[in-house]
Motif scaffolding. Structure first.
Motif, mmCIF file in Angstrom:
data_model
loop_
_atom_site.group_PDB
_atom_site.id
_atom_site.type_symbol
_atom_site.label_atom_id
_atom_site.label_comp_id
_atom_site.label_asym_id
_atom_site.label_seq_id
_atom_site.Cartn_x
_atom_site.Cartn_y
_atom_site.Cartn_z
ATOM 1 N N MET A 284 -19.248 58.222 -30.472
ATOM 2 C CA MET A 284 -17.951 57.722 -30.025
ATOM 3 C C MET A 284 -18.121 56.704 -28.898
ATOM 4 S SD MET A 284 -15.843 61.302 -30.214
ATOM 5 C CE MET A 284 -14.463 60.728 -29.278
ATOM 6 N N ARG A 285 -19.015 57.000 -27.955
ATOM 7 C CA ARG A 285 -19.262 56.087 -26.840
ATOM 8 C C ARG A 285 -19.823 54.755 -27.334
ATOM 9 N NH1 ARG A 285 -23.795 58.054 -24.101
ATOM 10 N NH2 ARG A 285 -24.867 56.669 -25.505
ATOM 11 N N ASP A 286 -20.783 54.826 -28.258
ATOM 12 C CA ASP A 286 -21.385 53.606 -28.788
ATOM 13 C C ASP A 286 -20.356 52.747 -29.516
ATOM 14 O OD1 ASP A 286 -23.772 54.453 -27.744
ATOM 15 O OD2 ASP A 286 -24.593 55.146 -29.669
ATOM 16 N N ARG A 287 -19.512 53.382 -30.302
ATOM 17 C CA ARG A 287 -18.476 52.618 -31.016
ATOM 18 C C ARG A 287 -17.463 52.020 -30.059
ATOM 19 N NH1 ARG A 287 -17.139 55.057 -36.912
ATOM 20 N NH2 ARG A 287 -19.277 55.022 -37.644
ATOM 21 N N LEU B 182 -18.004 51.162 -26.874
ATOM 22 C CA LEU B 182 -18.648 50.059 -26.172
ATOM 23 C C LEU B 182 -18.807 48.841 -27.074
ATOM 24 C CD1 LEU B 182 -21.359 51.963 -24.106
ATOM 25 C CD2 LEU B 182 -19.237 50.930 -23.269
ATOM 26 N N LYS B 183 -19.110 49.070 -28.334
ATOM 27 C CA LYS B 183 -19.247 47.963 -29.281
ATOM 28 C C LYS B 183 -17.899 47.276 -29.491
ATOM 29 C CE LYS B 183 -20.834 46.914 -33.929
ATOM 30 N NZ LYS B 183 -21.326 47.478 -35.184
ATOM 31 N N ALA B 184 -16.839 48.056 -29.605
ATOM 32 C CA ALA B 184 -15.501 47.498 -29.824
ATOM 33 C C ALA B 184 -15.002 46.756 -28.593
ATOM 34 C CB ALA B 184 -14.527 48.604 -30.197
ATOM 35 N N THR B 185 -15.231 47.295 -27.408
ATOM 36 C CA THR B 185 -14.736 46.637 -26.200
ATOM 37 C C THR B 185 -15.572 45.427 -25.830
ATOM 38 O OG1 THR B 185 -15.979 48.182 -24.813
ATOM 39 C CG2 THR B 185 -13.671 48.703 -25.229
ATOM 40 N N SER B 186 -16.844 45.408 -26.195
ATOM 41 C CA SER B 186 -17.657 44.240 -25.850
ATOM 42 C C SER B 186 -17.250 43.031 -26.682
ATOM 43 C CB SER B 186 -19.138 44.541 -26.040
ATOM 44 O OG SER B 186 -19.431 44.734 -27.408
ATOM 45 N N SER B 187 -16.770 43.247 -27.899
ATOM 46 C CA SER B 187 -16.361 42.113 -28.718
ATOM 47 C C SER B 187 -14.985 41.593 -28.333
ATOM 48 C CB SER B 187 -16.369 42.502 -30.193
ATOM 49 O OG SER B 187 -15.412 43.497 -30.432
ATOM 50 N N THR B 188 -14.161 42.429 -27.708
ATOM 51 C CA THR B 188 -12.825 41.987 -27.304
ATOM 52 C C THR B 188 -12.714 41.766 -25.803
ATOM 53 O OG1 THR B 188 -12.060 44.267 -27.085
ATOM 54 C CG2 THR B 188 -11.726 43.187 -29.220
ATOM 55 N N ALA B 189 -13.795 41.960 -25.082
ATOM 56 C CA ALA B 189 -13.726 41.861 -23.626
ATOM 57 C C ALA B 189 -13.556 40.436 -23.141
ATOM 58 C CB ALA B 189 -14.979 42.468 -22.998
ATOM 59 N N THR B 190 -13.818 39.447 -23.985
ATOM 60 C CA THR B 190 -13.723 38.067 -23.541
ATOM 61 C C THR B 190 -12.284 37.586 -23.438
ATOM 62 O OG1 THR B 190 -13.945 37.307 -25.813
ATOM 63 C CG2 THR B 190 -15.971 37.471 -24.495
ATOM 64 N N LYS B 191 -11.368 38.238 -24.148
ATOM 65 C CA LYS B 191 -9.978 37.794 -24.138
ATOM 66 C C LYS B 191 -9.073 38.992 -23.842
ATOM 67 C CE LYS B 191 -7.098 34.624 -26.421
ATOM 68 N NZ LYS B 191 -7.019 33.664 -27.473
ATOM 69 N N PRO B 192 -8.495 39.074 -22.664
ATOM 70 C CA PRO B 192 -7.658 40.227 -22.329
ATOM 71 C C PRO B 192 -6.375 40.234 -23.151
ATOM 72 C CG PRO B 192 -7.530 38.591 -20.607
ATOM 73 C CD PRO B 192 -8.564 38.113 -21.577
ATOM 74 N N GLU B 193 -5.918 41.435 -23.493
ATOM 75 C CA GLU B 193 -4.690 41.592 -24.258
ATOM 76 C C GLU B 193 -3.451 41.331 -23.405
ATOM 77 O OE1 GLU B 193 -4.088 42.246 -27.537
ATOM 78 O OE2 GLU B 193 -6.215 41.826 -27.772
ATOM 79 N N CYS B 194 -3.503 41.709 -22.159
ATOM 80 C CA CYS B 194 -2.364 41.453 -21.283
ATOM 81 C C CYS B 194 -2.877 41.285 -19.857
ATOM 82 C CB CYS B 194 -1.332 42.567 -21.368
ATOM 83 S SG CYS B 194 -1.850 44.112 -20.645
ATOM 84 N N SER B 195 -2.036 40.788 -19.014
ATOM 85 C CA SER B 195 -2.426 40.594 -17.627
ATOM 86 C C SER B 195 -1.334 41.154 -16.727
ATOM 87 C CB SER B 195 -2.641 39.105 -17.346
ATOM 88 O OG SER B 195 -1.446 38.407 -17.608
ATOM 89 N N ALA B 196 -1.600 41.164 -15.461
ATOM 90 C CA ALA B 196 -0.637 41.687 -14.500
ATOM 91 C C ALA B 196 -0.345 40.618 -13.458
ATOM 92 C CB ALA B 196 -1.195 42.931 -13.828
#
Length: 105
Positions: A58-61, A63-77
């Motif tokens: 679960m941790r590996d999946r 981390l893999k999922a967040t590393s591919s989407t970490a370049t573009k944030p979904e929302c900001s504050a």
């Protein structure tokens, strides 16, 4: 005594309900079950050892999922103030502004 349903109840009571093992030991005692805290702790440790491969997967999946989407944030504050002057944190402010401008990203 350590059937899957008993172990599931033990883990749920400890981690979901937040009941310490010494209090769970007393609960069992009120129902006529003589179970030592050491036995309960050993069962929790054995369950953790058996569940470790699943946790690693679960941790590996994750981390893999967040590393591919970490370049573009979904929302900001954005820090703003309310009409009364109270500071507020507006989550998704930039996203709403972009959506209203017709920009999908």
């Amino acid at each position: 005594m350590d059937s899957p349903s008993v172990l599931a109840m033990l883990l749920t009571t400890k981690y979901v309900d937040g009941l310490p093992l010494h209090r769970f030991e007393k609960v069992l005692g009120r129902h006529g079950i003589d179970m030592s805290r050491q036995t309960l702790a050993r069962w929790v440790i054995q369950c953790a050892e058996h569940l470790q491969p699943l946790l690693n997967l679960m941790r590996d999946r994750l981390l893999k999922a967040t590393s591919s989407t970490a370049t573009k944030p979904e929302c900001s504050a954005e820090r703003t103030r309310s009409r009364t002057g109270q500071p507020i944190l507006d989550v998704g402010a930039n996203r709403r502004a972009a959506e209203s401008a017709g920009d999908p990203f």
